[in-house]
Design a protein around this motif. Sequence first.
Motif, PDB file in Angstrom:
ATOM      1  N   ALA A  10       6.265   0.581   8.332  1.00 43.37           N
ATOM      2  CA  ALA A  10       6.069   0.825   7.026  1.00 43.37           C
ATOM      3  C   ALA A  10       7.448   1.181   7.625  1.00 43.37           C
ATOM      4  CB  ALA A  10       4.492   1.958   7.178  1.00 43.37           C
TER       5      ALA A  10
ATOM      6  N   LEU B 108       9.868  -1.206   5.241  1.00 45.82           N
ATOM      7  CA  LEU B 108      10.201  -1.509   4.629  1.00 45.82           C
ATOM      8  C   LEU B 108      10.493   0.192   3.755  1.00 45.82           C
ATOM      9  CD1 LEU B 108       6.019  -2.137   4.370  1.00 45.82           C
ATOM     10  CD2 LEU B 108       8.194  -2.976   4.583  1.00 45.82           C
ATOM     11  N   ASN B 109      10.526  -0.333   2.507  1.00 52.09           N
ATOM     12  CA  ASN B 109      11.495   0.562   2.006  1.00 52.09           C
ATOM     13  C   ASN B 109      10.182   0.983   0.732  1.00 52.09           C
ATOM     14  OD1 ASN B 109      13.761   1.930   1.411  1.00 52.09           O
ATOM     15  ND2 ASN B 109      15.503   0.113   0.003  1.00 52.09           N
ATOM     16  N   PHE B 110      10.204   2.368   0.785  1.00 56.99           N
ATOM     17  CA  PHE B 110       9.341   3.331  -0.481  1.00 56.99           C
ATOM     18  C   PHE B 110       9.855   4.237  -0.651  1.00 56.99           C
ATOM     19  CE2 PHE B 110       6.285   5.126   2.447  1.00 56.99           C
ATOM     20  CZ  PHE B 110       7.041   5.138   3.672  1.00 56.99           C
ATOM     21  N   LYS B 111       9.309   4.809  -2.078  1.00 55.23           N
ATOM     22  CA  LYS B 111       9.050   6.059  -2.403  1.00 55.23           C
ATOM     23  C   LYS B 111       8.627   7.099  -1.425  1.00 55.23           C
ATOM     24  CE  LYS B 111      10.212   7.211  -7.140  1.00 55.23           C
ATOM     25  NZ  LYS B 111       9.384   6.604  -8.593  1.00 55.23           N
TER      26      LYS B 111
ATOM     27  N   ASP C  85       5.527  -9.754   5.992  1.00 56.64           N
ATOM     28  CA  ASP C  85       5.911  -8.817   6.975  1.00 56.64           C
ATOM     29  C   ASP C  85       4.375  -8.799   8.030  1.00 56.64           C
ATOM     30  OD1 ASP C  85       7.834  -7.866   5.144  1.00 56.64           O
ATOM     31  OD2 ASP C  85       6.502  -6.804   3.880  1.00 56.64           O
TER      32      ASP C  85
ATOM     33  N   ASN D   7       6.543  -0.760  -2.782  1.00 57.29           N
ATOM     34  CA  ASN D   7       5.842   0.560  -2.339  1.00 57.29           C
ATOM     35  C   ASN D   7       4.289   0.706  -2.201  1.00 57.29           C
ATOM     36  OD1 ASN D   7       6.979   2.464  -2.887  1.00 57.29           O
ATOM     37  ND2 ASN D   7       7.049   2.220  -5.102  1.00 57.29           N
TER      38      ASN D   7
ATOM     39  N   LYS E   2       2.572  -2.597  -0.856  1.00 60.44           N
ATOM     40  CA  LYS E   2       3.049  -2.994   0.557  1.00 60.44           C
ATOM     41  C   LYS E   2       2.596  -1.894   1.715  1.00 60.44           C
ATOM     42  CE  LYS E   2       4.323  -6.919   1.266  1.00 60.44           C
ATOM     43  NZ  LYS E   2       5.833  -7.475   1.083  1.00 60.44           N
ATOM     44  N   ALA E   3       3.720  -0.530   1.800  1.00 59.52           N
ATOM     45  CA  ALA E   3       4.414   0.311   2.749  1.00 59.52           C
ATOM     46  C   ALA E   3       2.503   0.938   2.485  1.00 59.52           C
ATOM     47  CB  ALA E   3       5.397   0.655   2.062  1.00 59.52           C
ATOM     48  N   TRP E   4       2.717   1.754   1.689  1.00 64.00           N
ATOM     49  CA  TRP E   4       1.117   2.619   2.099  1.00 64.00           C
ATOM     50  C   TRP E   4      -0.227   1.762   2.271  1.00 64.00           C
ATOM     51  CZ3 TRP E   4       2.541   7.694   1.624  1.00 64.00           C
ATOM     52  CH2 TRP E   4       2.781   7.943   0.696  1.00 64.00           C
TER      53      TRP E   4
END
Lengths: 307, 300, 354
Positions: free
Chosen positions: A118, A122-125, A209, B7, B9-11
Amino acid sequence: MEKIIEKLNLKEFWKDLKKFRFTKANVRTIAVYSFLLLFAIFVFIPFYWMILTSLKTLEEIETALQPSLWVKFKDMAFYNYYSALQAAPYIRYMANTVLIAFISTVGTIVTTISAAFAFARLNFKGRDTLFLALIATMMIPGEMFVITNYLTVTGLGWASPFTQTFPEAIMALSFPFMTSVFYIFFLRQTFKTIPDELYLAAKVDGTSDFKYLRRIMVPIASPTIITIIILNAMGTWSAYIWPNLVTSKEEYRLVTNGLRNAYTQNQGIAYNEAMAAAMIVTFPLLIVFLLLKKYIMRGVSRAGTKG
Amino acid sequence: MLEKQSNVKAWLYLLPALALLSVFTFYPLFNAFLLAFLKDYVYGSATGFVFMDNFKNVIADPNFNQAVKNTSIIVFVSVPISVTVALMISVLLNSIKKFQGLLQTIFFLPYVTNAIAIGMAFAFIFNESYGLLNLMLSWVNIDPVDWLGSWETGMVSLLIYTVWGGLAFKIMVFLSGLQSIDKQYYDAARVDATPKFRVFTRITVPLLSPMIAYITVTSFIGSFKAYRTIVGLFGPTVLPAGTLPDESFITIVGLIYESLSKSDTPGMVSEAAAASILLFITTLAFTIVNMWVSKKRVHF
Amino acid sequence: MEIKLQDLTKIFQAKDKTETVAVKSLDITIPSGKLIGLLGPSGCGKSTTLYMIAGLLKPNNGRIFFGDEDVTDMAPEDRGIGLVFQNYALYPHMSVQQNIMFPLENIKVPKDEALVRAQEMADLVGIGDLMSRKPKQLSGGQQQRVAIARALVKKPRVLLLDEPLSNLDARLRLQTREEIKRIQRETGITTIFVTHDQEEAMSISDEIVLMELGEKRQMGEPQDVYDFPNNLFVARFLGTPPINMYDGVISKKNVLVNGKAIGTTKGADGEVFVGIRPEGYIIDKDGPLELTVYMVETIGRDTALIIKVPNTENDTFRVIVDASERIKPGEVVKMKIKPKKMFVFNKETGELIN
């Protein structure tokens, strides 16, 4: 053996030795080797003393005017190892240790790989903030966590002094060690070296993914993962403080506690047996190190350059 | 990196690690600060808040002075010695060809070993009647010493063991640093007739300075937490019954575990927390000072 | 300082005991005060030779003389050489000034004098105003100048440069090679540089030494070597576009290509290679060679005709003609050959016959 001799190149060495002259450069070389040899001996002495003592008879230790630096093969008291294994349930400790090492390593691998993925791909806030927060915890002395963790596992009833069951002990011993910020960091750095194009190509091909992680990233990062497995397993093998806190029954202990607790009283210790026990604990580590040095070194040099 | 944010998926990927870290890392961190300000905390309940009392109790503990003294000695004696020795060994080891592999393996061995098992071996080396050290001293006509019998000689033994235990990791890091230095710098220095010692001080040390800074910081932090070496060398109880406070080998971390082991006494857990916060602040201050110094000294 | 290499040989031994001869019985005399280019394809032993002159590698056989002094067994620091490394080896933690002064500190030049000399050198190479910068803050070209200044500051007897231009971009390369030439002229120092780029070597060297497989193939002034290649390798290696090489036959002192006589030779009858420089063709309706133009490249002054020639090593040849000749693809052009641009080589030994 022959291979080792060949590797050491003794023949060449003698040839060079015959040509030896006292020049400034040669004197320097002698000084360098003397210094290194002196410290190599210093480093090796505890191992040697441990092995040597573990093979002496108690009689020899206690009656000799001065401790001898050598034991003849025919005088070697291999029996010490047998009595060491009898003195405390080492087999049980080892089985416990292997079980805990297995559980915590599997847990660590799963949690760190997915978290590292992640962070790396992965790109997340809030990604960078969260990563920084994790990194910051590496600076904090572990004792700060241990206090509350001890309260947590006792609060959960996993470390009750008299009623602790084996599954409870296992949970108490392994749960806090099923993830690691350092390994997440270490794996993320490795994942980062895998070119973005591979990920984009996989996306174009419609790879999910999870499949990409499992089929591409994990195989590419396998040397790092092996390093983590080895370091984690060795960490469990040498764990002392936490197992000492949370195991309340003798038979739930891990090897290192077993070793320390079996030989504590200063009076009347059978030193040879104690050293045999210490050898039993040390030997597997040395074997793992000598066989898997390459992987262990990876972890170290990573720590050194990115620390 | 894909532009699109993912978001949820990442979490999900982060969940297992974050859940464990929340319980066993983040919560304990905050809880330590909470505990340190609770009054008479025992078995999950407290009678209220206090401001500095827990910290005062830690400092007033007769063992606290001794713990600070012991820890300081370990930090300020063993770290400079082992960093210097490790640097010398690494540079010399890197400069030789014959037996390099063999010597390297020997120097790396302590890295993987068990602090408790080796501590026991050291304890036997320092043994008064059967130990190797007294045997070697007898070769130069020095009478046997009960090394672990008094605080002074015990501290010397502990420092020897601590230096021993710290060498391997430092040598590993220094060697990998040295091997990453471009050989051309050394060729250039040779062509310019640079004496060996100047090569060391003017080229090797500056180019290795990031490693040296890293090792110094981590060794300081590591030896502030000295505890396992003491358990290995002196036994599981760092405060054996009957020893005077100024003869014990208790350290700050030892003090924390001593307090924690009395968790059924009201306030002791809070004292452990307060002590751990003091330790944290000290190591943090050291790290900051170290980094500030390194920033001035480390090149690149 | 004249440099003499006598029978110089270097053998590298790999871990599995296999031996590679990197330099083989090299005899070269480098005249004093000249700029010499050691030129050859990669792996030809040119860098090895340079490092042996520097003393960083020890030859297995042969001697090296600086003037009358035998320096073969001398340590690099005692030889009085300045060496510029391929990637400059500037100490990253030292400023430009400290880098340039470093060699002087080693020989204990007083600080005031060292400062003056460092400034002089920096001015000579044109970086006098960058003294307080760190190498990281400099461009590739500036870094190289610092490296040259550092090599020159101790007034070496010989200046050695290892692939001095290979890390620079094309524009800087042109500028820097003139710069090297100028610095060499101004200091008069015997300079040897290594390169795989023939244009680079030809453009600035007083003399070039062509090496292949660890051996010297030819040495001389660049234009002489180009005009009179001793052997097949030299003829092929020098010149852009490269020389066109035909299979030919000598018959009664005539050189025949595809059965047509294109020139004369002193050689005995037999099969030969015939090399013709691209600029060695003249359009002539009575010429013996009949070439079908496959493609035309006009580059300002010249026009390159690309000719497909079956049964030759490259399949295509380039022929340079004056741009005023308007030739279209598909045309058949008749050509004759300038005798001075034609070289006949022995098919076995590769030696020049002409």
